[in-house]
Scaffold this motif. Structure first.
Motif, short mmCIF file in Angstrom:
data_model
loop_
_atom_site.label_atom_id
_atom_site.label_comp_id
_atom_site.label_asym_id
_atom_site.label_seq_id
_atom_site.Cartn_x
_atom_site.Cartn_y
_atom_site.Cartn_z
N ASN A 1 0.84 -1.22 0.00
CA ASN A 1 0.00 0.00 0.00
C ASN A 1 0.86 1.26 0.00
N TYR B 1 0.20 3.77 -2.91
CA TYR B 1 -0.49 5.04 -2.64
C TYR B 1 0.46 6.18 -2.28
N ASP C 1 5.20 6.25 4.54
CA ASP C 1 5.42 6.74 3.18
C ASP C 1 5.37 8.26 3.17
N ARG D 1 -12.60 2.36 0.49
CA ARG D 1 -11.45 2.93 -0.21
C ARG D 1 -11.62 4.44 -0.28
N SER E 1 -7.96 2.94 -6.32
CA SER E 1 -7.66 1.59 -5.82
C SER E 1 -7.69 0.58 -6.97
N THR F 1 -8.30 -4.38 -3.99
CA THR F 1 -9.61 -5.03 -3.83
C THR F 1 -10.43 -4.33 -2.75
N GLY F 2 -9.77 -3.48 -1.96
CA GLY F 2 -10.48 -2.83 -0.85
C GLY F 2 -10.57 -3.75 0.36
N LEU G 1 -6.61 -3.89 4.04
CA LEU G 1 -6.49 -3.45 5.44
C LEU G 1 -7.48 -4.16 6.34
P1 ADP Z 1 -6.91 -1.69 -1.52
O1 ADP Z 1 -6.99 -3.06 -2.03
O2 ADP Z 1 -7.87 -0.75 -2.18
O3 ADP Z 1 -5.53 -1.16 -1.48
P2 ADP Z 1 -6.81 -1.62 1.34
O4 ADP Z 1 -7.79 -2.16 2.30
O5 ADP Z 1 -5.44 -2.15 1.37
O6 ADP Z 1 -7.48 -1.80 -0.07
O7 ADP Z 1 -6.75 -0.06 1.53
C1 ADP Z 1 -7.95 0.67 1.63
C2 ADP Z 1 -7.76 2.08 1.15
O8 ADP Z 1 -6.93 2.80 2.06
C3 ADP Z 1 -7.05 2.19 -0.17
O9 ADP Z 1 -7.96 2.05 -1.24
C4 ADP Z 1 -6.48 3.59 -0.11
O10 ADP Z 1 -7.49 4.50 -0.47
C5 ADP Z 1 -6.20 3.77 1.37
N1 ADP Z 1 -4.76 3.58 1.71
C6 ADP Z 1 -4.19 2.44 2.18
N2 ADP Z 1 -2.88 2.61 2.42
C7 ADP Z 1 -2.60 3.89 2.08
C8 ADP Z 1 -1.41 4.70 2.10
N3 ADP Z 1 -0.24 4.21 2.51
N4 ADP Z 1 -1.51 5.98 1.68
C9 ADP Z 1 -2.67 6.49 1.28
N5 ADP Z 1 -3.84 5.80 1.25
C10 ADP Z 1 -3.81 4.51 1.64
#
Ligand code: ADP
Length: 417
Positions: A323, A327, A352, A371, A377, A383-384, A387
């Protein structure tokens, strides 16, 4: 009922008899000034001792004494008994009279709806017309009724309200016109129902999009682009991407459901985090290079052990670093810190220097399919669920995920073990 008394047994009586006889004869002999031979005194004392040691003590039951009358019973108080029983329940219950006035409420009802003065009308506290109609119908017909009732303040709660006549009939008295109004809190059930249906809707929606795209391309290949090798190559590439997206989604859904199954079983292995982080970094190097990111490691000397499941911890570290690369691409660097200070919990941070996350999104990031930007994403093969999986794994590991983000500066995901 008079209780029979247990008195001294026959053995005890025998023993007392021997004692009296032996002592009396010794005293009589002494009183008469008789010359008693030491042999005679010894025989007397032996008799006393024998009587004490050998006589068995058998209890005998005496018949009840006829002249003790039974204690008078308190006068019957059927409603009082009912209220005392309701007071012990942890579900809210009120007792109403036929005038819909509250005669009693237990502690649970007081906690749920606040204090209500005895004999005040139910509508003082519960104004919903549906409740009053239901109560009046039961009072008129004598039949139990129930409805669902929801409150928005102070928090959203849903109750199943049931009213039924109380059969508080004392001997020789007419049936008392009282009614029990009970409240079953079904807020949690409703919340789980809503979550389940949201989840199914989200999962179907996520699968439907790539499926629709696949179907569209197949139809094009069968029709307009039938003999076009260039279109074939292009479309087959897109179709492969869509199929991969679906399989990522299915894999993540399966991971989540497997994690849910063992949510309450804490892991027991000891895992050294240092080689684990190194392994994840190596596996993500191609992605980092593609995105122009450098992953910098800040690891302490020696082993840093935590109790955990190796594969699950790999998944956590992988999701967080991936991530951060995806991102936080603009920041060019992703820093991974592992801290193991004496008498402090072990901490792993992935930081980051990307655009950061607006504050209102931060508390919801670990929800399934949540998301900040769905399009962003998807374009990054998300996939959302990443996390949500991280949160599930950490909950099982009794660890916490702390997210801090500053717009324009970047984001810090810290795992505290
Ligand atoms: P995805 O599969 O969309 O990456 P996650 O559950 O891993 O799903 O993350 C959910 C959302 O959190 C991401 O779609 C993004 O919008 C946000 N996100 C996660 N990590 C970061 C990051 N390091 N910086 C900015 N936004 C993040």
């Amino acid at each position: 009922m008079a209780l029979a008394k247990v008195r001294a047994g026959r053995g005890e009586q025998l023993r007392r008899g021997w004692l009296v006889v032996a002592s009396a004869s010794l005293l009589a002999a002494l009183a008469l000034g008789a010359e008693i031979s030491p042999l005679f005194v010894a025989a007397g004392w032996v008799l006393i001792l024998l009587s004490l040691l050998l006589s068995p003590s058998l209890p005998i039951i005496e018949p009840p004494e006829p002249d003790t009358p039974p204690a008078p019973l308190p006068p019957p108080d059927p409603l009082g008994d009912v209220c005392r029983a309701y007071a012990a329940l942890d579900m809210p219950v009120m007792v109403l009279g036929a005038d819909v006035n509250v005669q009693f409420q237990n502690d649970a009802a007081q906690r749920a709806f606040g204090e209500i003065a005895t004999d005040s009308h139910l509508s003082v506290r519960l104004r919903a017309p549906g409740i009053l109609d239901m109560v009046r119908e039961t009072i008129a017909t004598g039949q139990p009724n129930q409805i669902e009732y929801s409150e928005r303040h102070p928090s959203e709660r849903v109750f199943l309200l049931r009213i039924a006549p109380i059969m508080a009939e004392a001997e020789g008295q007419a049936e008392a016109p009282y009614y029990a109004l009970s409240f079953r809190d079904i807020s949690e059930l409703r919340r789980i129902d809503r979550m389940r249906s949201d989840f199914v809707a989200n999962a179907s929606h996520e699968l439907r999009t790539p499926l629709a795209s696949l179907r569209g391309f197949i139809e094009t290949l069968q029709g307009p682009a039938k003999g076009d090798p260039g279109a074939h190559e292009r479309f087959l590439g897109i179709m492969l991407d869509q199929a991969n997206r679906m399989s990522r989604l299915v894999d993540d859904l399966l991971s989540l459901s497997r994690l849910e199954l063992k949510a309450h079983i804490a892991p027991s292995q000891r895992v050294d985090l240092v080689p684990l982080i190194g392994h994840v970094r190596d596996s993500l190097l191609p992605l980092a290079q593609e995105l122009g990111i450098e992953i910098r490691m800040h690891l302490p000397e020696g082993r840093v052990e935590v109790t955990g499941d190796r594969d699950e911890l790999v998944q956590v570290i992988e999701n967080l670093i991936e991530n951060a690369c995806k991102y936080g691409q603009e920041g060019k660097f992703v820093d991974v810190y592992l801290r193991n200070e004496p008498s402090q919990p072990v901490e792993l941070s992935v930081v980051d220097r990307g655009p950061g996350i607006p504050a209102e999104h931060v508390p919801r990031l670990t929800e399934r399919f949540y998301r900040v930007s769905v399009a962003d994403s998807r374009s990054k093969k998300g996939t959302g669920l990443g996390l949500a999986i991280v949160k599930h794994i950490l909950t099982r590991h009794r660890a916490r995920l702390i997210i801090t983000s500053e717009l324009g500066k970047g984001t810090d995901f810290t795992v505290r073990f």
